[in-house]
Design a protein around this motif. Structure first.
Motif, PDB file in Angstrom:
ATOM      1  N   ALA A   2       0.814  -1.207   0.000  1.00 52.01           N
ATOM      2  CA  ALA A   2       0.000   0.000   0.000  1.00 52.01           C
ATOM      3  C   ALA A   2       0.851   1.262   0.000  1.00 52.01           C
ATOM      4  N   ASP A   3       2.142   1.156   0.182  1.00 47.63           N
ATOM      5  CA  ASP A   3       3.035   2.313   0.227  1.00 47.63           C
ATOM      6  C   ASP A   3       3.403   2.707  -1.207  1.00 47.63           C
ATOM      7  N   THR A   4       3.269   4.003  -1.524  1.00 48.52           N
ATOM      8  CA  THR A   4       3.592   4.465  -2.877  1.00 48.52           C
ATOM      9  C   THR A   4       5.081   4.330  -3.179  1.00 48.52           C
ATOM     10  N   LEU A   5       5.932   4.374  -2.144  1.00 45.79           N
ATOM     11  CA  LEU A   5       7.362   4.177  -2.396  1.00 45.79           C
ATOM     12  C   LEU A   5       7.633   2.758  -2.892  1.00 45.79           C
ATOM     13  N   ALA A   6       6.937   1.747  -2.337  1.00 45.65           N
ATOM     14  CA  ALA A   6       7.112   0.374  -2.805  1.00 45.65           C
ATOM     15  C   ALA A   6       6.644   0.232  -4.248  1.00 45.65           C
ATOM     16  N   THR A   7       5.526   0.864  -4.597  1.00 43.48           N
ATOM     17  CA  THR A   7       5.041   0.804  -5.977  1.00 43.48           C
ATOM     18  C   THR A   7       6.017   1.487  -6.928  1.00 43.48           C
ATOM     19  N   PHE A   8       6.532   2.649  -6.541  1.00 47.37           N
ATOM     20  CA  PHE A   8       7.516   3.360  -7.351  1.00 47.37           C
ATOM     21  C   PHE A   8       8.777   2.524  -7.530  1.00 47.37           C
ATOM     22  N   PHE A   9       9.222   1.871  -6.455  1.00 49.01           N
ATOM     23  CA  PHE A   9      10.412   1.007  -6.492  1.00 49.01           C
ATOM     24  C   PHE A   9      10.204  -0.147  -7.468  1.00 49.01           C
ATOM     25  N   ASP A  10       9.031  -0.807  -7.417  1.00 45.37           N
ATOM     26  CA  ASP A  10       8.757  -1.950  -8.297  1.00 45.37           C
ATOM     27  C   ASP A  10       8.602  -1.523  -9.756  1.00 45.37           C
ATOM     28  N   CYS A  11       8.086  -0.305  -9.998  1.00 39.78           N
ATOM     29  CA  CYS A  11       7.855   0.135 -11.371  1.00 39.78           C
ATOM     30  C   CYS A  11       9.151   0.519 -12.075  1.00 39.78           C
ATOM     31  N   GLU A  12      10.094   1.090 -11.351  1.00 42.79           N
ATOM     32  CA  GLU A  12      11.276   1.655 -11.988  1.00 42.79           C
ATOM     33  C   GLU A  12      12.406   0.657 -12.178  1.00 42.79           C
ATOM     34  N   LEU A  13      12.482  -0.375 -11.350  1.00 42.90           N
ATOM     35  CA  LEU A  13      13.629  -1.276 -11.396  1.00 42.90           C
ATOM     36  C   LEU A  13      13.211  -2.645 -11.912  1.00 42.90           C
ATOM     37  N   SER A  14      14.155  -3.364 -12.476  1.00 38.72           N
ATOM     38  CA  SER A  14      13.889  -4.711 -12.970  1.00 38.72           C
ATOM     39  C   SER A  14      13.748  -5.683 -11.804  1.00 38.72           C
ATOM     40  N   THR A  15      13.100  -6.815 -12.069  1.00 37.70           N
ATOM     41  CA  THR A  15      12.846  -7.789 -11.013  1.00 37.70           C
ATOM     42  C   THR A  15      14.122  -8.347 -10.389  1.00 37.70           C
ATOM     43  N   PRO A  16      15.151  -8.735 -11.182  1.00 40.32           N
ATOM     44  CA  PRO A  16      16.385  -9.232 -10.532  1.00 40.32           C
ATOM     45  C   PRO A  16      17.034  -8.191  -9.640  1.00 40.32           C
ATOM     46  N   LEU A  17      17.046  -6.922 -10.073  1.00 40.11           N
ATOM     47  CA  LEU A  17      17.679  -5.886  -9.255  1.00 40.11           C
ATOM     48  C   LEU A  17      16.869  -5.619  -8.003  1.00 40.11           C
ATOM     49  N   ARG A  18      15.526  -5.644  -8.104  1.00 39.72           N
ATOM     50  CA  ARG A  18      14.705  -5.428  -6.901  1.00 39.72           C
ATOM     51  C   ARG A  18      14.960  -6.524  -5.866  1.00 39.72           C
TER      52      ARG A  18
END
Length: 414
Positions: free
Chosen positions: A71-87
């Motif tokens: 529910a945190d917008t920072l988590a959504t922003f983090f998932d949208c901008e970076l690739s899955t392996p890097l996350r």
């Protein structure tokens, strides 16, 4: 990198920092870097690793809690901008050992009564000392229970090995499949410029893949024939992270062979014998399969499921479900088992979106009856697949969206 949706754009605007570390993270995420700028992506990834490695334990735990909160917008922003392996790699850097538990107080024991007679020899009692009849041995203190492990969301299954060529195929698997098709063509006596060009492209790509990363790099290179782009897959468990960072990321992306290998792989997948769908006759019936044919509808299904994977944090392919005969009542019986081509959701346990890829033709016999019943009465997942588990409920009103070449851009934008 997944293209930003409306939710990603809103998260980018509303993501707020709570300390200096989160402010630095947001500043890195807001850098205007596109998917084609691989060198800038590598430099930003190195900066993020240095930032997260330098955090103390309390700061790392607070930042990890925000990134794990859907529910945190920072988590959504983090998932949208970076690739899955890097996350996954960055979240692992935020894991800190728990605080040591306080030692329990010693358990008082009853004093031993001295034996009035001579000291007997060793008896059946525990310990090296003499056994005193009538006095129970001291009970050792019970070890404290280990602290519960922090739950993390399951990693997304984005690379499905082995499989036929399609979006996200390993370079090793792609070249092996192309070599198999070439050998079958030569054994059947097929000759010509196309066969010679295919052999040259396979040999060139094999040599360039070895030049980029050495002997073990083949399992980490992934090529997307739809976009013609080359990327890195997660290394196997236990791989030295220095090898991943220094050799695979920094060295490979800066070498000129990277672009040359992309061009060779585009040449490989351009030949119809490698990515050809099984042909139909004039009446629309499937013809006899030929070497290199893919199953009917497989290329379009790969395209639809790849868009679902990039649009949702959680996704899976070929999910087996059953619909309820009575609305919302599993005790009233269930219909026939059907396989949903692609499933995506924002959370692993709710909000499932069901997609059926149809490049041509109509629904099969069970699908005609079970898909409307599933939307009308609800259903249940009957086998584990990706983040979805057997027994998970599908609520009433969940439709199965039929995706065709005519509406794919409306239902699942590229």
């Amino acid at each position: 990198m997944r293209p930003p949706s409306r939710g990603c754009a809103g998260a980018a605007r509303s993501a707020a920092a709570h300390d200096a570390a989160s402010a630095a993270l947001i500043a890195q995420l807001r850098l205007p870097i596109t998917s084609e700028q691989t060198a800038l992506q590598a430099r930003r990834a190195d900066a993020l690793r240095r930032l997260l490695r330098g955090l103390d334990a309390p700061t790392a735990r607070r930042l990890a809690a925000r990134l794990d909160d859907r529910a945190d917008t920072l988590a959504t922003f983090f998932d949208c901008e970076l690739s899955t392996p890097l996350r996954a790699e960055l979240r692992a850097l935020l894991v800190r050992p728990p605080e040591p538990a306080a030692a329990p107080p010693p358990v008082p024991t009853a004093p031993r009564t001295p034996w009035p007679g001579p000291v007997p020899g060793p008896g059946p009692g525990p310990g090296p000392g003499p056994w005193i009849p009538g006095v129970p041995p001291p009970v050792p203190p019970r070890a404290p229970d280990p602290p519960p492990r922090r739950p993390y969301p399951p990693p997304r299954d984005i690379f499905d090995f082995p499989r036929l060529p399609g979006p996200g195929i390993s370079v090793t698997d792609l070249l092996a499949r192309a070599r198999q098709v070439l050998d079958l063509a030569l054994a059947a006596g097929v000759t010509g410029a196309a066969v010679a060009a295919l052999g040259a492209a396979i040999n060139g790509a094999t040599q360039l893949a070895g030049l980029i990363g050495g002997s073990g790099i083949g399992t980490a290179l992934v090529f997307d024939p739809v976009t013609g782009k080359l990327s890195m897959a997660p290394f196997p468990a236990g791989t030295d992270p220095h090898y991943l960072t220094l050799r695979a990321r920094a060295t490979a992306l800066q070498r000129p062979e990277w672009g040359q290998l992309e061009q060779r792989l585009r040449e490989v997948v351009r030949f119809e014998d490698v990515v050809r769908e099984r042909a139909r006759d004039a009446r629309g019936r499937w013809q006899k399969p030929q070497p290199g044919d893919k199953p009917p509808g497989a290329p379009f299904e790969d395209l639809v499921c790849d868009r679902v994977r990039r649009a949702f944090p959680y996704s899976a392919r070929s999910v087996h479900v059953r619909a309820f005969v009575v609305r919302g009542q599993p005790s009233g019986g269930m219909g026939s088992r059907v396989i949903i081509d692609c499933v995506g959701s924002l959370r692993p346990d709710r909000g499932l979106r069901l997609f059926e890829a149809k490049s041509g033709g109509s629904l099969r016999r069970h699908q005609v009856f079970e898909y409307p019943r599933l939307e009308r009465n609800g259903g249940i997942v009957v086998s584990d697949r990706g983040p979805y588990r057997a027994g998970q409920r599908i609520p009433v009103g969940t439709p199965v969206t039929i995706v065709t070449p005519a509406n794919i851009d409306l239902v699942l934008p590229p």
